[in-house]
Design a protein around this motif. Structure first.
Motif, short mmCIF file in Angstrom:
data_model
loop_
_atom_site.label_atom_id
_atom_site.label_comp_id
_atom_site.label_asym_id
_atom_site.label_seq_id
_atom_site.Cartn_x
_atom_site.Cartn_y
_atom_site.Cartn_z
N VAL A 279 0.74 -0.95 -0.08
CA VAL A 279 0.35 -0.03 -0.19
C VAL A 279 1.23 0.84 -0.14
CG1 VAL A 279 -1.62 1.25 1.36
CG2 VAL A 279 -1.64 -1.27 1.30
N GLY B 154 -2.45 5.47 -0.27
CA GLY B 154 -3.13 4.82 0.33
C GLY B 154 -3.67 3.40 -0.61
N ASN B 155 -3.29 3.39 -2.31
CA ASN B 155 -3.86 2.45 -3.29
C ASN B 155 -2.18 1.41 -2.84
OD1 ASN B 155 -5.52 4.62 -4.25
ND2 ASN B 155 -3.22 5.98 -4.73
N LEU B 156 -3.27 0.32 -3.94
CA LEU B 156 -2.55 -1.01 -4.08
C LEU B 156 -1.58 -0.42 -4.84
CD1 LEU B 156 -2.44 -3.84 -2.97
CD2 LEU B 156 -4.11 -4.23 -5.15
N ASN C 217 -8.21 1.39 -4.07
CA ASN C 217 -7.23 2.54 -2.55
C ASN C 217 -8.11 2.07 -1.66
OD1 ASN C 217 -8.21 4.61 -0.33
ND2 ASN C 217 -7.18 5.60 -1.68
N VAL C 218 -6.65 1.62 -1.37
CA VAL C 218 -6.94 0.65 -0.22
C VAL C 218 -7.20 1.41 1.16
CG1 VAL C 218 -5.72 -1.94 1.54
CG2 VAL C 218 -5.32 -1.33 -1.03
N PRO D 9 -3.66 -0.84 5.83
CA PRO D 9 -2.04 -1.93 5.14
C PRO D 9 -2.65 -3.23 5.14
CG PRO D 9 -0.79 -0.45 5.66
CD PRO D 9 -2.01 0.29 6.21
#
Length: 288
Positions: A158, A162-164, A180-181, A184
């Motif tokens: 991550v 906040g993106n994978l 967008n995760v 983690p």
């Protein structure tokens, strides 16, 4: 009359003896050799050009083998392999030794960029929530700066936004764009869903494939590009959560290939030495 031989080898073929008795090596050597037909032209003979092209091809293949061995532990790495195509055009001569008009007198040895061995690598469990392997055909899609990149390396993180992403920070494409995760603690399910700790589906990994995987070229250690080729989405990709696909390089085969390369290089070098000795004797006889 005109004799022409066209040769195309399988990428894993070692070398082939030509009509001149030399060995043309496989390799991505973009070499074009033109030989003068008559000694009066002062040009290098056909056999020497073939041997030189073979030596250059072997040296280039040695670089590829070294790169394969260096990445034998790289997740998702695809082994590089080389091939070549060659055309030998032998000039016909009359009884006086003069070239027949219209008969070619050139040797061509050429090759393109190395291709990727698309055999799958072994899948190893890691137990990590953001690791996932593809069991079967398909590639994950990354957002590169100058276009999409494709990879079999399902080792994701991550990023700061906040993106994978992959370990180099390239965002991983989902079916609706970047995923967008936020935290983690998310995990990846067997169907490709990226799920939060609360069970919310944050997105689904995009897996694509190509009708002809040979259009893919290496772009970094474990990434590939497909300039001008459009992929198709794989709707029911088989994924293995908590695992990664290792490199498909087989170290023992590569090391054995190094021995073969050395022997083949020695063959072409002996051919060059024999040609040089023959010329030296010829000059001695002419001058005596």
């Amino acid at each position: 009359t005109r004799a022409q031989i066209a040769i195309t080898l399988h990428p894993d073929a070692p070398f082939v003896p030509t009509a001149l008795g030399m060995c043309v090596a496989d390799g991505a050597a973009a070499t074009t050799a033109r030989a003068g037909a008559s000694s009066g032209e002062g040009a290098m003979a056909d056999d020497m050009y073939v041997a030189v092209a073979g030596a250059v091809g072997r040296l280039q293949q040695l670089d590829q083998t070294a790169n394969n061995l260096a990445n034998s532990d790289t997740v998702g790495f695809r082994r590089l392999r080389s091939g070549f195509s060659a055309a030998l055009e032998a000039a016909a001569r009359d009884l006086e030794g003069h070239p027949v008009e219209g008969a070619a007198a050139s040797v061509f040895v050429s090759g393109g960029a190395p291709t990727l061995d698309q055999r799958p690598g072994p899948i190893d469990p890691t137990g990590r929530a953001l690791d996932v392997a593809i069991d079967g055909p398909g590639f994950f899609v990354l957002d590169g700066a100058d276009g999409p990149r494709y990879t079999r390396a399902g080792h994701f993180i991550v990023d700061l936004e906040g993106n994978l992403a992959d370990p180099d920070g390239l965002p991983v494409q989902g079916s609706g764009g970047p995923i967008n995760v936020g935290a983690p603690a998310a995990s990846i399910a067997a169907n490709g869903d990226v799920v939060s700790v609360t069970g919310e589906v944050l997105g689904r990994l995009r897996v694509v494939d190509f009708a002809d995987p040979s259009v893919l070229t290496a772009d970094g250690a474990n990434r590939m590009r497909a300039d001008g080729a459009a992929p198709v989405d794989v709707d029911a990709a088989r994924l293995v959560p908590g695992s990664v696909e290792r490199s498909n390089v087989r170290a023992v085969e590569e090391i054995a290939g190094l021995v073969e390369l050395q022997r083949a290089f020695e063959i072409v070098m002996r051919a060059l030495q024999s040609d040089d000795q023959m010329r030296e004797r010829l000059l001695q006889e002419v001058s005596s």
